[in-house]
Design a protein around this motif. Structure first.
Motif, mmCIF file in Angstrom:
data_model
loop_
_atom_site.group_PDB
_atom_site.id
_atom_site.type_symbol
_atom_site.label_atom_id
_atom_site.label_comp_id
_atom_site.label_asym_id
_atom_site.label_seq_id
_atom_site.Cartn_x
_atom_site.Cartn_y
_atom_site.Cartn_z
ATOM 1 N N ILE A 76 0.849 -1.197 0.000
ATOM 2 C CA ILE A 76 0.000 0.000 0.000
ATOM 3 C C ILE A 76 0.884 1.246 0.000
ATOM 4 O O ILE A 76 0.643 2.204 -0.746
ATOM 5 C CB ILE A 76 -0.950 -0.016 1.214
ATOM 6 N N TYR A 104 2.326 1.753 -3.451
ATOM 7 C CA TYR A 104 1.335 2.321 -4.373
ATOM 8 C C TYR A 104 1.195 3.825 -4.146
ATOM 9 O O TYR A 104 1.091 4.598 -5.106
ATOM 10 C CB TYR A 104 0.002 1.609 -4.152
ATOM 11 N N ILE A 130 1.496 4.639 -14.986
ATOM 12 C CA ILE A 130 0.400 4.090 -14.183
ATOM 13 C C ILE A 130 0.223 2.606 -14.486
ATOM 14 O O ILE A 130 0.145 1.774 -13.581
ATOM 15 C CB ILE A 130 -0.922 4.835 -14.468
ATOM 16 N N VAL A 177 0.892 -0.540 -11.925
ATOM 17 C CA VAL A 177 -0.097 -1.515 -11.458
ATOM 18 C C VAL A 177 0.344 -2.930 -11.821
ATOM 19 O O VAL A 177 0.106 -3.875 -11.064
ATOM 20 C CB VAL A 177 -1.484 -1.172 -12.024
ATOM 21 N N LEU A 215 2.770 -3.911 -9.264
ATOM 22 C CA LEU A 215 2.026 -4.136 -8.026
ATOM 23 C C LEU A 215 1.387 -5.524 -8.029
ATOM 24 O O LEU A 215 1.397 -6.225 -7.011
ATOM 25 C CB LEU A 215 0.950 -3.060 -7.887
ATOM 26 N N LEU A 254 1.876 -8.511 -5.333
ATOM 27 C CA LEU A 254 0.785 -9.174 -4.617
ATOM 28 C C LEU A 254 0.819 -10.685 -4.844
ATOM 29 O O LEU A 254 0.528 -11.460 -3.924
ATOM 30 C CB LEU A 254 -0.549 -8.587 -5.067
ATOM 31 N N ALA A 255 1.193 -11.108 -6.077
ATOM 32 C CA ALA A 255 1.332 -12.544 -6.325
ATOM 33 C C ALA A 255 2.432 -13.130 -5.458
ATOM 34 O O ALA A 255 2.294 -14.240 -4.923
ATOM 35 C CB ALA A 255 1.624 -12.782 -7.806
ATOM 36 N N TYR A 261 2.539 -16.401 1.523
ATOM 37 C CA TYR A 261 1.555 -16.835 2.517
ATOM 38 C C TYR A 261 1.300 -18.326 2.402
ATOM 39 O O TYR A 261 1.146 -19.023 3.406
ATOM 40 C CB TYR A 261 0.253 -16.058 2.322
ATOM 41 N N ARG A 262 1.274 -18.848 1.173
ATOM 42 C CA ARG A 262 1.046 -20.284 0.992
ATOM 43 C C ARG A 262 2.198 -21.087 1.572
ATOM 44 O O ARG A 262 2.011 -22.173 2.115
ATOM 45 C CB ARG A 262 0.889 -20.573 -0.497
ATOM 46 N N LEU A 297 1.936 -13.194 6.747
ATOM 47 C CA LEU A 297 2.417 -12.071 5.946
ATOM 48 C C LEU A 297 3.289 -11.145 6.781
ATOM 49 O O LEU A 297 3.690 -10.090 6.312
ATOM 50 C CB LEU A 297 1.236 -11.281 5.371
ATOM 51 N N LEU A 303 -6.910 -4.586 7.010
ATOM 52 C CA LEU A 303 -6.346 -4.385 5.674
ATOM 53 C C LEU A 303 -7.425 -4.252 4.618
ATOM 54 O O LEU A 303 -7.246 -3.540 3.629
ATOM 55 C CB LEU A 303 -5.414 -5.542 5.321
ATOM 56 N N VAL A 311 -7.555 -1.186 1.970
ATOM 57 C CA VAL A 311 -7.530 -1.321 0.510
ATOM 58 C C VAL A 311 -8.681 -0.550 -0.121
ATOM 59 O O VAL A 311 -8.520 0.124 -1.141
ATOM 60 C CB VAL A 311 -7.577 -2.818 0.142
ATOM 61 N N LEU A 322 -7.872 2.987 -0.111
ATOM 62 C CA LEU A 322 -6.886 3.260 -1.165
ATOM 63 C C LEU A 322 -7.582 3.424 -2.515
ATOM 64 O O LEU A 322 -7.196 4.285 -3.312
ATOM 65 C CB LEU A 322 -5.882 2.114 -1.220
ATOM 66 N N VAL A 374 -7.627 1.676 -14.107
ATOM 67 C CA VAL A 374 -6.537 0.775 -13.742
ATOM 68 C C VAL A 374 -6.160 0.944 -12.272
ATOM 69 O O VAL A 374 -6.026 -0.036 -11.545
ATOM 70 C CB VAL A 374 -5.309 1.027 -14.655
ATOM 71 N N GLY A 375 -6.008 2.203 -11.817
ATOM 72 C CA GLY A 375 -5.584 2.421 -10.432
ATOM 73 C C GLY A 375 -6.669 2.068 -9.443
ATOM 74 O O GLY A 375 -6.479 1.231 -8.566
ATOM 75 N N ALA A 376 -7.857 2.705 -9.598
ATOM 76 C CA ALA A 376 -8.916 2.473 -8.624
ATOM 77 C C ALA A 376 -9.586 1.124 -8.837
ATOM 78 O O ALA A 376 -9.955 0.455 -7.877
ATOM 79 C CB ALA A 376 -9.941 3.599 -8.699
ATOM 80 N N ALA A 388 -6.275 -2.207 -9.487
ATOM 81 C CA ALA A 388 -5.385 -2.366 -8.333
ATOM 82 C C ALA A 388 -6.178 -2.798 -7.108
ATOM 83 O O ALA A 388 -5.742 -3.679 -6.348
ATOM 84 C CB ALA A 388 -4.640 -1.064 -8.061
ATOM 85 N N LEU A 406 -7.011 -6.445 -7.442
ATOM 86 C CA LEU A 406 -5.832 -7.288 -7.179
ATOM 87 C C LEU A 406 -5.564 -7.386 -5.680
ATOM 88 O O LEU A 406 -5.312 -8.472 -5.143
ATOM 89 C CB LEU A 406 -4.607 -6.709 -7.899
ATOM 90 N N PHE A 407 -5.634 -6.225 -4.980
ATOM 91 C CA PHE A 407 -5.439 -6.226 -3.524
ATOM 92 C C PHE A 407 -6.463 -7.125 -2.847
ATOM 93 O O PHE A 407 -6.120 -7.946 -1.977
ATOM 94 C CB PHE A 407 -5.582 -4.800 -2.975
ATOM 95 N N THR A 448 -5.828 -10.813 -3.346
ATOM 96 C CA THR A 448 -4.732 -11.270 -2.485
ATOM 97 C C THR A 448 -5.212 -11.437 -1.049
ATOM 98 O O THR A 448 -4.873 -12.413 -0.376
ATOM 99 C CB THR A 448 -3.574 -10.262 -2.530
ATOM 100 N N LEU A 449 -6.016 -10.463 -0.578
ATOM 101 C CA LEU A 449 -6.465 -10.536 0.817
ATOM 102 C C LEU A 449 -7.404 -11.721 1.019
ATOM 103 O O LEU A 449 -7.402 -12.339 2.095
ATOM 104 C CB LEU A 449 -7.161 -9.239 1.221
ATOM 105 N N ARG A 470 -7.144 -14.570 -0.393
ATOM 106 C CA ARG A 470 -6.319 -15.786 -0.319
ATOM 107 C C ARG A 470 -5.441 -15.806 0.901
ATOM 108 O O ARG A 470 -4.884 -16.849 1.240
ATOM 109 C CB ARG A 470 -5.427 -15.880 -1.556
ATOM 110 N N THR A 471 -5.214 -14.646 1.558
ATOM 111 C CA THR A 471 -4.275 -14.593 2.686
ATOM 112 C C THR A 471 -4.991 -14.039 3.910
ATOM 113 O O THR A 471 -6.173 -14.211 4.060
ATOM 114 C CB THR A 471 -3.066 -13.725 2.323
ATOM 115 N N CYS A 529 3.175 -13.512 -12.635
ATOM 116 C CA CYS A 529 2.057 -13.824 -11.734
ATOM 117 C C CYS A 529 1.618 -15.273 -11.921
ATOM 118 O O CYS A 529 1.417 -16.004 -10.941
ATOM 119 C CB CYS A 529 0.877 -12.898 -12.016
ATOM 120 N N LEU A 542 1.771 -18.165 -8.977
ATOM 121 C CA LEU A 542 0.530 -18.663 -8.387
ATOM 122 C C LEU A 542 0.230 -20.098 -8.830
ATOM 123 O O LEU A 542 -0.852 -20.600 -8.561
ATOM 124 C CB LEU A 542 -0.629 -17.756 -8.766
#
Lengths: 125, 175
Positions: free
Chosen positions: A39, A42, A91, A95, A98, A102-103, A109-110, A115, B26, B30, B33, B59-61, B64, B67-68, B71-72, B74-75, B167, B171
Protein backbone atom coordinates in the motif's frame (compact mmCIF):
# COMPACT_ATOMS: atom_id res chain seq x y z
CA UNK A 1 13.17 30.86 5.45
CA UNK A 2 9.92 32.87 5.14
CA UNK A 3 10.39 32.84 1.36
CA UNK A 4 10.63 29.07 1.30
CA UNK A 5 7.52 28.80 3.47
CA UNK A 6 5.53 31.10 1.16
CA UNK A 7 6.81 29.24 -1.90
CA UNK A 8 5.42 26.00 -0.46
CA UNK A 9 2.07 27.60 0.34
CA UNK A 10 1.76 28.82 -3.25
CA UNK A 11 2.26 25.26 -4.49
CA UNK A 12 -0.31 23.15 -2.59
CA UNK A 13 0.09 20.30 -5.09
CA UNK A 14 3.78 20.06 -4.26
CA UNK A 15 3.01 20.02 -0.53
CA UNK A 16 0.50 17.19 -1.04
CA UNK A 17 3.07 15.32 -3.15
CA UNK A 18 5.74 15.63 -0.43
CA UNK A 19 3.37 14.47 2.32
CA UNK A 20 2.08 11.41 0.43
CA UNK A 21 5.51 10.48 -0.96
CA UNK A 22 7.29 10.62 2.41
CA UNK A 23 4.44 8.95 4.30
CA UNK A 24 4.22 6.10 1.80
CA UNK A 25 8.00 5.67 1.86
CA UNK A 26 7.95 5.66 5.68
CA UNK A 27 5.26 2.95 5.64
CA UNK A 28 7.39 0.86 3.26
CA UNK A 29 10.36 1.09 5.63
CA UNK A 30 8.74 0.68 9.05
CA UNK A 31 5.71 -1.62 8.72
CA UNK A 32 6.06 -5.38 9.07
CA UNK A 33 2.98 -6.49 7.15
CA UNK A 34 3.79 -7.13 3.48
CA UNK A 35 0.43 -5.92 2.11
CA UNK A 36 0.81 -2.72 4.12
CA UNK A 37 4.23 -2.23 2.51
CA UNK A 38 2.63 -2.61 -0.92
CA UNK A 39 0.00 0.00 0.00
CA UNK A 40 2.90 2.35 0.81
CA UNK A 41 4.54 1.52 -2.52
CA UNK A 42 1.34 2.32 -4.37
CA UNK A 43 1.11 5.68 -2.58
CA UNK A 44 4.70 6.53 -3.57
CA UNK A 45 4.04 5.63 -7.22
CA UNK A 46 0.85 7.66 -7.50
CA UNK A 47 2.35 10.67 -5.68
CA UNK A 48 5.23 10.91 -8.17
CA UNK A 49 2.76 10.66 -11.07
CA UNK A 50 0.64 13.34 -9.38
CA UNK A 51 3.67 15.66 -9.25
CA UNK A 52 4.39 15.16 -12.96
CA UNK A 53 0.78 15.86 -13.94
CA UNK A 54 0.73 18.99 -11.74
CA UNK A 55 3.70 20.34 -13.70
CA UNK A 56 1.77 19.92 -16.97
CA UNK A 57 -1.12 22.16 -15.86
CA UNK A 58 -1.46 25.67 -17.28
CA UNK A 59 -3.74 28.35 -15.89
CA UNK A 60 -6.77 28.92 -18.13
CA UNK A 61 -5.86 26.02 -20.42
CA UNK A 62 -8.16 23.23 -21.49
CA UNK A 63 -7.59 19.50 -22.08
CA UNK A 64 -5.07 18.62 -24.84
CA UNK A 65 -7.71 17.79 -27.45
CA UNK A 66 -7.70 20.24 -30.35
CA UNK A 67 -10.88 22.33 -30.54
CA UNK A 68 -10.42 23.30 -34.18
CA UNK A 69 -8.37 21.34 -36.67
CA UNK A 70 -8.15 24.07 -39.29
CA UNK A 71 -6.96 27.13 -37.35
CA UNK A 72 -3.35 27.38 -36.13
CA UNK A 73 -2.92 26.05 -32.58
CA UNK A 74 -2.22 28.39 -29.63
CA UNK A 75 0.00 26.25 -27.41
CA UNK A 76 -0.85 28.26 -24.27
CA UNK A 77 -4.53 27.31 -24.42
CA UNK A 78 -3.94 23.55 -24.11
CA UNK A 79 -2.36 21.69 -21.20
CA UNK A 80 1.09 20.22 -21.82
CA UNK A 81 0.41 16.73 -23.30
CA UNK A 82 3.86 15.17 -22.85
CA UNK A 83 3.74 14.50 -19.06
CA UNK A 84 0.29 12.96 -19.61
CA UNK A 85 1.71 10.44 -22.08
CA UNK A 86 4.63 9.52 -19.82
CA UNK A 87 2.38 9.09 -16.79
CA UNK A 88 -0.13 6.94 -18.70
CA UNK A 89 2.66 4.43 -19.28
CA UNK A 90 3.85 4.79 -15.68
CA UNK A 91 0.40 4.09 -14.18
CA UNK A 92 -0.11 0.89 -16.17
CA UNK A 93 3.42 -0.40 -15.54
CA UNK A 94 3.08 0.53 -11.84
CA UNK A 95 -0.10 -1.51 -11.46
CA UNK A 96 1.52 -4.43 -13.35
CA UNK A 97 4.48 -4.48 -10.92
CA UNK A 98 2.03 -4.14 -8.03
CA UNK A 99 0.30 -7.27 -9.31
CA UNK A 100 3.60 -9.16 -9.30
CA UNK A 101 4.22 -7.97 -5.71
CA UNK A 102 0.79 -9.17 -4.62
CA UNK A 103 1.33 -12.54 -6.32
CA UNK A 104 4.62 -12.81 -4.38
CA UNK A 105 2.67 -12.07 -1.17
CA UNK A 106 0.17 -14.84 -1.97
CA UNK A 107 3.01 -17.30 -2.71
CA UNK A 108 4.77 -16.36 0.54
CA UNK A 109 1.56 -16.83 2.52
CA UNK A 110 1.05 -20.28 0.99
CA UNK A 111 4.59 -21.29 1.92
CA UNK A 112 4.93 -19.74 5.40
CA UNK A 113 1.33 -19.13 6.56
CA UNK A 114 1.94 -15.50 7.48
CA UNK A 115 2.42 -12.07 5.95
CA UNK A 116 4.36 -10.68 8.91
CA UNK A 117 8.01 -10.08 8.08
CA UNK A 118 9.40 -11.21 11.43
CA UNK A 119 7.33 -14.40 11.59
CA UNK A 120 8.55 -15.30 8.10
CA UNK A 121 12.16 -14.66 9.15
CA UNK A 122 11.62 -16.86 12.25
CA UNK A 123 10.31 -19.71 10.09
CA UNK A 124 13.23 -19.33 7.70
CA UNK A 125 15.79 -20.00 10.44
CA UNK B 1 -6.78 31.21 -3.00
CA UNK B 2 -7.40 30.77 -6.71
CA UNK B 3 -7.69 26.99 -6.76
CA UNK B 4 -10.11 26.68 -3.84
CA UNK B 5 -11.96 23.60 -5.20
CA UNK B 6 -8.65 22.00 -5.79
CA UNK B 7 -7.60 22.54 -2.18
CA UNK B 8 -10.74 20.69 -1.10
CA UNK B 9 -9.95 17.78 -3.43
CA UNK B 10 -6.34 17.69 -2.23
CA UNK B 11 -7.55 17.57 1.38
CA UNK B 12 -9.92 14.69 0.60
CA UNK B 13 -7.05 12.90 -1.15
CA UNK B 14 -4.77 13.36 1.85
CA UNK B 15 -7.48 12.18 4.26
CA UNK B 16 -8.18 8.99 2.30
CA UNK B 17 -4.44 8.29 1.94
CA UNK B 18 -4.01 8.75 5.70
CA UNK B 19 -6.94 6.41 6.28
CA UNK B 20 -5.42 3.75 4.02
CA UNK B 21 -2.19 4.02 6.01
CA UNK B 22 -3.56 4.11 9.54
CA UNK B 23 -6.48 1.66 9.45
CA UNK B 24 -5.64 -1.69 11.08
CA UNK B 25 -8.02 -3.83 9.04
CA UNK B 26 -6.35 -4.38 5.67
CA UNK B 27 -9.67 -4.82 3.85
CA UNK B 28 -10.80 -1.29 4.81
CA UNK B 29 -7.32 0.05 4.06
CA UNK B 30 -7.53 -1.32 0.51
CA UNK B 31 -11.02 0.15 -0.05
CA UNK B 32 -9.80 3.52 1.26
CA UNK B 33 -6.89 3.26 -1.16
CA UNK B 34 -9.41 2.79 -3.98
CA UNK B 35 -11.26 5.96 -2.95
CA UNK B 36 -7.89 7.75 -2.79
CA UNK B 37 -7.33 6.72 -6.41
CA UNK B 38 -10.71 8.13 -7.39
CA UNK B 39 -9.97 11.48 -5.73
CA UNK B 40 -6.61 11.48 -7.49
CA UNK B 41 -8.39 10.92 -10.81
CA UNK B 42 -10.73 13.81 -9.97
CA UNK B 43 -7.77 16.13 -9.27
CA UNK B 44 -6.21 15.13 -12.57
CA UNK B 45 -9.43 15.80 -14.49
CA UNK B 46 -9.44 19.21 -12.77
CA UNK B 47 -5.87 19.83 -13.96
CA UNK B 48 -6.83 19.06 -17.57
CA UNK B 49 -5.31 15.58 -17.75
CA UNK B 50 -8.47 13.68 -18.72
CA UNK B 51 -6.68 10.71 -20.31
CA UNK B 52 -4.59 10.17 -17.19
CA UNK B 53 -7.73 10.51 -15.05
CA UNK B 54 -9.52 7.80 -17.07
CA UNK B 55 -6.59 5.44 -16.78
CA UNK B 56 -6.21 6.07 -13.04
CA UNK B 57 -9.94 5.52 -12.44
CA UNK B 58 -9.97 2.26 -14.42
CA UNK B 59 -6.54 0.78 -13.74
CA UNK B 60 -5.58 2.42 -10.43
CA UNK B 61 -8.92 2.47 -8.62
CA UNK B 62 -10.44 -0.54 -10.34
CA UNK B 63 -7.79 -3.09 -11.21
CA UNK B 64 -5.38 -2.37 -8.33
CA UNK B 65 -8.21 -2.61 -5.76
CA UNK B 66 -9.39 -5.90 -7.28
CA UNK B 67 -5.83 -7.29 -7.18
CA UNK B 68 -5.44 -6.23 -3.52
CA UNK B 69 -8.81 -7.76 -2.60
CA UNK B 70 -8.02 -11.04 -4.38
CA UNK B 71 -4.73 -11.27 -2.49
CA UNK B 72 -6.46 -10.54 0.82
CA UNK B 73 -9.11 -13.24 0.15
CA UNK B 74 -6.32 -15.79 -0.32
CA UNK B 75 -4.27 -14.59 2.69
CA UNK B 76 -4.79 -12.94 6.06
CA UNK B 77 -7.06 -9.88 6.00
CA UNK B 78 -5.76 -8.50 9.31
CA UNK B 79 -2.54 -6.76 10.30
CA UNK B 80 -1.91 -9.15 13.21
CA UNK B 81 0.84 -7.09 14.83
CA UNK B 82 -0.81 -4.92 17.48
CA UNK B 83 2.30 -3.35 18.97
CA UNK B 84 5.17 -2.26 16.77
CA UNK B 85 8.69 -1.60 18.03
CA UNK B 86 9.54 2.12 17.73
CA UNK B 87 11.23 3.12 14.46
CA UNK B 88 15.01 3.19 14.44
CA UNK B 89 17.06 6.37 14.93
CA UNK B 90 18.18 6.41 11.28
CA UNK B 91 14.55 6.50 10.14
CA UNK B 92 13.73 9.32 12.54
CA UNK B 93 16.66 11.39 11.24
CA UNK B 94 16.48 10.62 7.51
CA UNK B 95 12.76 11.17 6.86
CA UNK B 96 12.37 14.68 8.38
CA UNK B 97 15.63 15.67 6.66
CA UNK B 98 14.31 14.44 3.31
CA UNK B 99 11.04 16.32 3.88
CA UNK B 100 12.80 19.58 4.71
CA UNK B 101 15.05 19.22 1.66
CA UNK B 102 12.09 18.57 -0.65
CA UNK B 103 10.11 21.51 0.73
CA UNK B 104 13.17 23.77 0.49
CA UNK B 105 13.40 22.87 -3.20
CA UNK B 106 9.86 24.25 -3.73
CA UNK B 107 11.41 27.72 -3.98
CA UNK B 108 13.11 26.81 -7.26
CA UNK B 109 10.11 25.16 -8.92
CA UNK B 110 8.25 27.14 -11.58
CA UNK B 111 4.96 28.68 -10.43
CA UNK B 112 2.03 26.31 -10.45
CA UNK B 113 -0.06 26.67 -13.61
CA UNK B 114 2.49 28.99 -15.23
CA UNK B 115 2.21 28.75 -19.06
CA UNK B 116 5.88 29.78 -19.38
CA UNK B 117 7.29 27.08 -17.10
CA UNK B 118 10.29 25.26 -18.65
CA UNK B 119 8.32 22.05 -19.16
CA UNK B 120 5.74 23.84 -21.30
CA UNK B 121 7.92 25.93 -23.63
CA UNK B 122 10.65 23.60 -24.89
CA UNK B 123 9.18 20.88 -27.12
CA UNK B 124 5.54 20.52 -26.16
CA UNK B 125 4.24 23.47 -28.31
CA UNK B 126 5.74 21.75 -31.34
CA UNK B 127 3.79 18.59 -30.58
CA UNK B 128 0.59 20.58 -30.05
CA UNK B 129 1.02 22.47 -33.33
CA UNK B 130 2.29 19.67 -35.57
CA UNK B 131 0.41 16.60 -34.40
CA UNK B 132 -2.76 17.17 -36.45
CA UNK B 133 -0.80 17.61 -39.70
CA UNK B 134 1.29 14.52 -38.91
CA UNK B 135 -1.26 12.10 -37.51
CA UNK B 136 -4.77 13.51 -38.20
CA UNK B 137 -5.87 12.90 -34.61
CA UNK B 138 -7.33 15.81 -32.62
CA UNK B 139 -6.34 14.23 -29.30
CA UNK B 140 -2.67 15.10 -28.87
CA UNK B 141 -2.12 12.60 -26.05
CA UNK B 142 -3.34 9.75 -28.26
CA UNK B 143 -1.25 10.86 -31.20
CA UNK B 144 1.93 11.06 -29.10
CA UNK B 145 1.23 7.76 -27.32
CA UNK B 146 0.22 5.73 -30.37
CA UNK B 147 2.20 7.41 -33.13
CA UNK B 148 5.34 9.33 -32.12
CA UNK B 149 6.07 7.09 -29.12
CA UNK B 150 4.49 3.88 -30.38
CA UNK B 151 7.65 1.84 -29.76
CA UNK B 152 7.54 2.86 -26.09
CA UNK B 153 3.93 1.74 -25.90
CA UNK B 154 4.84 -1.58 -27.51
CA UNK B 155 7.60 -2.22 -24.98
CA UNK B 156 5.14 -1.25 -22.24
CA UNK B 157 2.89 -4.10 -23.37
CA UNK B 158 5.95 -6.37 -23.22
CA UNK B 159 6.39 -5.33 -19.56
CA UNK B 160 2.72 -6.11 -18.83
CA UNK B 161 3.05 -9.47 -20.61
CA UNK B 162 6.16 -10.30 -18.55
CA UNK B 163 4.41 -9.38 -15.30
CA UNK B 164 1.40 -11.51 -16.28
CA UNK B 165 3.69 -14.49 -16.89
CA UNK B 166 5.43 -13.82 -13.55
CA UNK B 167 2.06 -13.82 -11.73
CA UNK B 168 1.01 -17.07 -13.45
CA UNK B 169 4.30 -18.76 -12.52
CA UNK B 170 4.13 -17.56 -8.90
CA UNK B 171 0.53 -18.66 -8.39
CA UNK B 172 0.99 -22.16 -9.88
CA UNK B 173 -0.49 -24.83 -7.62
CA UNK B 174 2.50 -27.21 -7.55
CA UNK B 175 5.82 -25.58 -8.34
Amino acid sequence: MVDAFLAVLQRPNFLAFVIIFLWGFYIMVTRYNLVKKLIGMYLVQTSVIFFLVSISAKKGATVPVLLSTTEPVQAASYANPLPHVLTLTAIVVGVATLGVGLALCAAIYREYGSLDEEEILKKLE
Amino acid sequence: MIFSYEILLLLLMLVTAAGAIMVKDLMSAVLLLGSYSFFLALVWAWLGAVDVAFVEAVVGAGLATVLFLLTLFRTAPKDTRLRRPPPSLTTLIVFPLLGVLLLYAANDLPGFGDPNSPASVHISPTYLQQSYQDTHTPNVVTSVLMDYRSLDTMVETVVIFASGIACALLLRRHG
